[in-house]
Write a protein that holds these residues in place. Sequence first.
Motif, PDB file in Angstrom:
ATOM      1  N   TRP A  94       0.828  -1.213   0.000  1.00 13.54           N
ATOM      2  CA  TRP A  94       0.000   0.000   0.000  1.00 13.54           C
ATOM      3  C   TRP A  94       0.858   1.257   0.000  1.00 13.54           C
ATOM      4  O   TRP A  94       1.881   1.322   0.684  1.00 13.54           O
ATOM      5  CB  TRP A  94      -0.885   0.042   1.244  1.00 13.54           C
ATOM      6  CG  TRP A  94      -2.345   0.075   0.934  1.00 13.54           C
ATOM      7  CD1 TRP A  94      -3.164   1.185   0.844  1.00 13.54           C
ATOM      8  CD2 TRP A  94      -3.180  -1.055   0.641  1.00 13.54           C
ATOM      9  NE1 TRP A  94      -4.449   0.800   0.523  1.00 13.54           N
ATOM     10  CE2 TRP A  94      -4.487  -0.574   0.393  1.00 13.54           C
ATOM     11  CE3 TRP A  94      -2.944  -2.420   0.562  1.00 13.54           C
ATOM     12  CZ2 TRP A  94      -5.552  -1.404   0.076  1.00 13.54           C
ATOM     13  CZ3 TRP A  94      -3.994  -3.260   0.249  1.00 13.54           C
ATOM     14  CH2 TRP A  94      -5.281  -2.755   0.007  1.00 13.54           C
ATOM     15  N   GLN A 139      -5.567  -7.091   6.163  1.00 13.68           N
ATOM     16  CA  GLN A 139      -4.650  -7.814   7.051  1.00 13.68           C
ATOM     17  C   GLN A 139      -5.401  -8.490   8.198  1.00 13.68           C
ATOM     18  O   GLN A 139      -5.071  -9.622   8.585  1.00 13.68           O
ATOM     19  CB  GLN A 139      -3.591  -6.853   7.594  1.00 13.68           C
ATOM     20  CG  GLN A 139      -2.496  -7.560   8.392  1.00 13.68           C
ATOM     21  CD  GLN A 139      -1.434  -6.599   8.900  1.00 13.68           C
ATOM     22  OE1 GLN A 139      -1.728  -5.448   9.239  1.00 13.68           O
ATOM     23  NE2 GLN A 139      -0.192  -7.058   8.948  1.00 13.68           N
ATOM     24  N   ARG A 140      -6.411  -7.826   8.733  1.00 15.13           N
ATOM     25  CA  ARG A 140      -7.193  -8.437   9.810  1.00 15.13           C
ATOM     26  C   ARG A 140      -7.951  -9.665   9.328  1.00 15.13           C
ATOM     27  O   ARG A 140      -8.163 -10.614  10.096  1.00 15.13           O
ATOM     28  CB  ARG A 140      -8.183  -7.411  10.383  1.00 15.13           C
ATOM     29  CG  ARG A 140      -7.529  -6.302  11.196  1.00 15.13           C
ATOM     30  CD  ARG A 140      -8.565  -5.500  11.966  1.00 15.13           C
ATOM     31  NE  ARG A 140      -9.458  -4.753  11.092  1.00 15.13           N
ATOM     32  CZ  ARG A 140      -9.232  -3.524  10.659  1.00 15.13           C
ATOM     33  NH1 ARG A 140      -8.117  -2.896  11.022  1.00 15.13           N
ATOM     34  NH2 ARG A 140     -10.097  -2.899   9.884  1.00 15.13           N
ATOM     35  N   ALA A 163      -6.336   2.334   5.413  1.00 20.51           N
ATOM     36  CA  ALA A 163      -7.253   1.599   6.296  1.00 20.51           C
ATOM     37  C   ALA A 163      -7.731   0.311   5.640  1.00 20.51           C
ATOM     38  O   ALA A 163      -8.027  -0.676   6.338  1.00 20.51           O
ATOM     39  CB  ALA A 163      -8.453   2.475   6.650  1.00 20.51           C
ATOM     40  N   ASP A 192       1.368   4.951   1.293  1.00 15.21           N
ATOM     41  CA  ASP A 192       0.926   5.585   2.548  1.00 15.21           C
ATOM     42  C   ASP A 192       0.031   6.797   2.311  1.00 15.21           C
ATOM     43  O   ASP A 192      -0.689   7.224   3.214  1.00 15.21           O
ATOM     44  CB  ASP A 192       2.137   5.980   3.411  1.00 15.21           C
ATOM     45  CG  ASP A 192       3.004   7.059   2.774  1.00 15.21           C
ATOM     46  OD1 ASP A 192       2.933   7.242   1.541  1.00 15.21           O
ATOM     47  OD2 ASP A 192       3.765   7.713   3.513  1.00 15.21           O
ATOM     48  N   GLU A 233      -5.106  -2.368   6.114  1.00 16.96           N
ATOM     49  CA  GLU A 233      -5.206  -2.870   7.476  1.00 16.96           C
ATOM     50  C   GLU A 233      -6.412  -3.789   7.643  1.00 16.96           C
ATOM     51  O   GLU A 233      -6.349  -4.796   8.366  1.00 16.96           O
ATOM     52  CB  GLU A 233      -5.277  -1.691   8.431  1.00 16.96           C
ATOM     53  CG  GLU A 233      -4.014  -0.848   8.426  1.00 16.96           C
ATOM     54  CD  GLU A 233      -4.173   0.511   9.096  1.00 16.96           C
ATOM     55  OE1 GLU A 233      -3.148   1.171   9.355  1.00 16.96           O
ATOM     56  OE2 GLU A 233      -5.337   0.914   9.345  1.00 16.96           O
ATOM     57  N   LEU A 256       1.458  -6.787   5.697  1.00 17.20           N
ATOM     58  CA  LEU A 256       1.195  -5.460   5.144  1.00 17.20           C
ATOM     59  C   LEU A 256       2.499  -4.692   5.035  1.00 17.20           C
ATOM     60  O   LEU A 256       3.200  -4.491   6.022  1.00 17.20           O
ATOM     61  CB  LEU A 256       0.205  -4.699   6.024  1.00 17.20           C
ATOM     62  CG  LEU A 256      -0.095  -3.252   5.632  1.00 17.20           C
ATOM     63  CD1 LEU A 256      -0.710  -3.176   4.244  1.00 17.20           C
ATOM     64  CD2 LEU A 256      -1.012  -2.594   6.669  1.00 17.20           C
TER      65      LEU A 256
END
Length: 264
Positions: free
Chosen positions: A212, A228-229, A222, A214, A225, A236
């Motif tokens: 990703w 990733q969860r 987001a 930034d 993230e 990540l």
Amino acid sequence: MAQYREKTVPVRGGRFHVPLVEGGSGQNLLYLHGEDGFSGWAPFLDRLASRYHVYAPAHPGVAGSQGLEHLDDLWDLVLFYEELLQELGVRRAFVIGHSYGGMLAAELAAHRPERVARLVLVDSLGLWLEETPVADFFVFTPAERAKTLWYDPDGAAAKAALTPPEDPIAKREADLARTQTLASIGKFIWPVPDRGLTKRIHRITMPTLLLWGDHDGMVPLAYGEAFQRLLPNSTLKVIDRCGHCPHQERPAEFVEAVLAFLQS
């Protein structure tokens, strides 16, 4: 530069004709482009082809890829990509998808996990966060595109992507190609690029790299993230001073991260 070729591949008895570029040697690697369009044999693909046999097709309806009328929904599109791999003789591959292509790569990995050795999702669509909605890129003005997609709108990569051709005919052709690309992609993701991936994402068990920028203003960090969860076997990696297109804005960092992951 790696040896490569441009060709058109018939799929499903000629109902589809798919332009693609192919080059390099080694294990198979499939790259699925984003809503930025089909760019042919781009420099980052050339670098990946130093280690892998790279295939990069144009999505149906994009860059003269024929057969879009035979696809009604996302499920049809995922099956089409499974059949394209069969036509290419690719039983298993590393799969990289950027943005819209990341959404398709994730769906393909969920549908046929045994055919995806490792997965790389780059600033990927596919999820939806009510508190952080994806930008509506279908209605971007040129100024909004520059601000939203790029960390440095005045940088060389952004200028190359955003500056229209000087020749009036070439400019009209470029505008038409972009309109056709967005219309083709919109068939599967408009108005919200969420087609229930969370109900299938548990099937994505192969190692996955989430790459990703930034400063991605279109698909914010987001979402990386959130992926990733939902993906226990994922990592990540955030590229600093980068917008929505790491392969263009930070190509060295992009290729370094991808190669390190695929070879780990």
